[in-house]
Scaffold this active site. Structure first.
Site, mmCIF file in Angstrom:
data_model
loop_
_atom_site.group_PDB
_atom_site.id
_atom_site.type_symbol
_atom_site.label_atom_id
_atom_site.label_comp_id
_atom_site.label_asym_id
_atom_site.label_seq_id
_atom_site.Cartn_x
_atom_site.Cartn_y
_atom_site.Cartn_z
ATOM 1 N N HIS A 49 -8.497 -32.189 -28.824
ATOM 2 C CA HIS A 49 -8.743 -32.719 -27.278
ATOM 3 C C HIS A 49 -8.515 -31.335 -26.202
ATOM 4 O O HIS A 49 -8.662 -31.533 -25.001
ATOM 5 C CB HIS A 49 -7.591 -33.800 -26.864
ATOM 6 C CG HIS A 49 -6.037 -33.471 -26.985
ATOM 7 N ND1 HIS A 49 -5.320 -33.347 -28.068
ATOM 8 C CD2 HIS A 49 -5.401 -32.900 -25.848
ATOM 9 C CE1 HIS A 49 -4.154 -33.062 -27.793
ATOM 10 N NE2 HIS A 49 -4.375 -32.782 -26.568
ATOM 11 N N ASP A 78 -7.591 -34.655 -35.144
ATOM 12 C CA ASP A 78 -7.579 -33.818 -33.552
ATOM 13 C C ASP A 78 -7.318 -32.453 -33.891
ATOM 14 O O ASP A 78 -6.141 -31.934 -33.253
ATOM 15 C CB ASP A 78 -6.165 -34.538 -32.810
ATOM 16 C CG ASP A 78 -6.253 -34.086 -31.494
ATOM 17 O OD1 ASP A 78 -7.090 -33.424 -30.891
ATOM 18 O OD2 ASP A 78 -5.309 -34.257 -30.530
ATOM 19 N N SER A 150 0.295 -28.749 -26.350
ATOM 20 C CA SER A 150 -0.548 -29.346 -27.372
ATOM 21 C C SER A 150 -1.472 -28.138 -28.009
ATOM 22 O O SER A 150 -1.767 -27.248 -27.408
ATOM 23 C CB SER A 150 -1.669 -30.339 -26.814
ATOM 24 O OG SER A 150 -1.009 -31.435 -26.352
#
Length: 287
Positions: A49, A78, A150
């Site tokens: 993402h 992910d 992230s």
């Protein structure tokens, strides 16, 4: 949260080495995240993402910036790998996440809220599935994560990467185990739907269920031809609701041309829509 005095002598040097292996990733002004140099020849691992869209620019610890190309994506976990035209980079060492134990001290490096190379430390609270996100394994650690963390490393006290920080659940940071990174580096299988997904909790037909929110669609992919949009939340196939992230991948298995009916939410959480996705070649029709 643990303090640096809890860590072995030389922790400062360990943290500095890990910082040098952590990069800042910007996505065409649409977002920021982190990444981990895993090979000295310019291979970087991050979240799918984080690398979902836009012109990706990777900035190293020494201030150099490079445009990055996406080498592979594993939307199921992910994860994504990027390539930059640089060599001699300080690569982090991946450790065996199966050897990690609850209670171990861990550190996370990232770029939260514009703070480059920020460090947070804590302990592993749990390793395994999390309610509402299916049966896949997460490293659940008491580290403070924020937007921008992230894709950054979760490492043990020796600086070996044991996970990729992905999101926050409650007060715990969730990381994809490093063994999933190793599998991605060994070879990636393209996902036939052509989307980047994030697991979310949704209410459908009176129950809390697992939903897979579409963050990005590849051009001319099966999902885009079916008129699916970013923000749509996939909740199941024609046969059943999804109970695990792997359920969609199982439904997509097969190489022949065929039609797969998926149920999804768009806007109104009380209305479940259906889309017929043609896998292979041809067009798809939404209903």
């Amino acid at each position: 949260m643990s303090t640096t005095s809890d860590f072995p002598q030389g922790f400062g040097e360990v943290a500095e080495r890990l910082r040098r292996s952590t990069v800042h990733i910007s996505s065409g002004g649409r977002g920021h995240g982190s990444g981990i140099i895993v090979k000295s020849d310019g291979m970087i691992v991050t979240n799918a993402h984080v690398a979902a869209s836009g012109r990706l620019v990777v900035t190293l610890w020494d201030g150099r910036s490079f445009q990055a190309d996406v080498a592979a994506r594993d939307t199921r976990h992910d994860l994504a790998t990027l390539r930059i035209p640089a060599t001699g980079l300080p690569a982090a060492k991946l450790s065996d996440s199966n050897q990690l134990r609850v209670g171990e001290l861990v550190i996370a490096i990232g770029n939260p809220l514009g703070f480059i190379g920020a460090l947070t430390a804590g302990v592993v609270h749990a390793i395994g599935p999390l309610h509402g996100l299916g049966p896949r394994r997460w490293i659940q650690a008491g580290v403070r994560l924020a937007p921008g963390n992230s894709g950054g490393p979760l490492a043990d006290a020796a600086g070996n990467v044991i996970g990729v920080n992905t999101m926050v659940a409650g007060r715990l940071g969730l990381a994809v185990p490093s063994n999933e990174v190793a599998r991605l580096l060994s070879g990636n299988r393209a996902q036939p739907l052509g989307v980047v997904l994030r697991a979310v909790r949704v209410s459908a037909e009176g129950r809390e269920r697992l939903g897979l929110m579409i963050l990005e669609l590849s051009p001319d992919s099966a999902a885009s031809r079916a008129s699916l949009l970013p923000g749509d939340i996939l909740v199941g196939s024609e046969e059943q609701f999804f109970s695990a992230l792997e359920d969609l991948e199982d439904a997509l298995e097969g190489s022949s041309e065929r039609v797969l009916r998926l149920r999804f939410l768009r806007g109104d959480p009380g209305k479940i829509r259906t889309v017929a996705v043609r896998l292979g070649v041809g067009n798809s029709v939404a209903a």
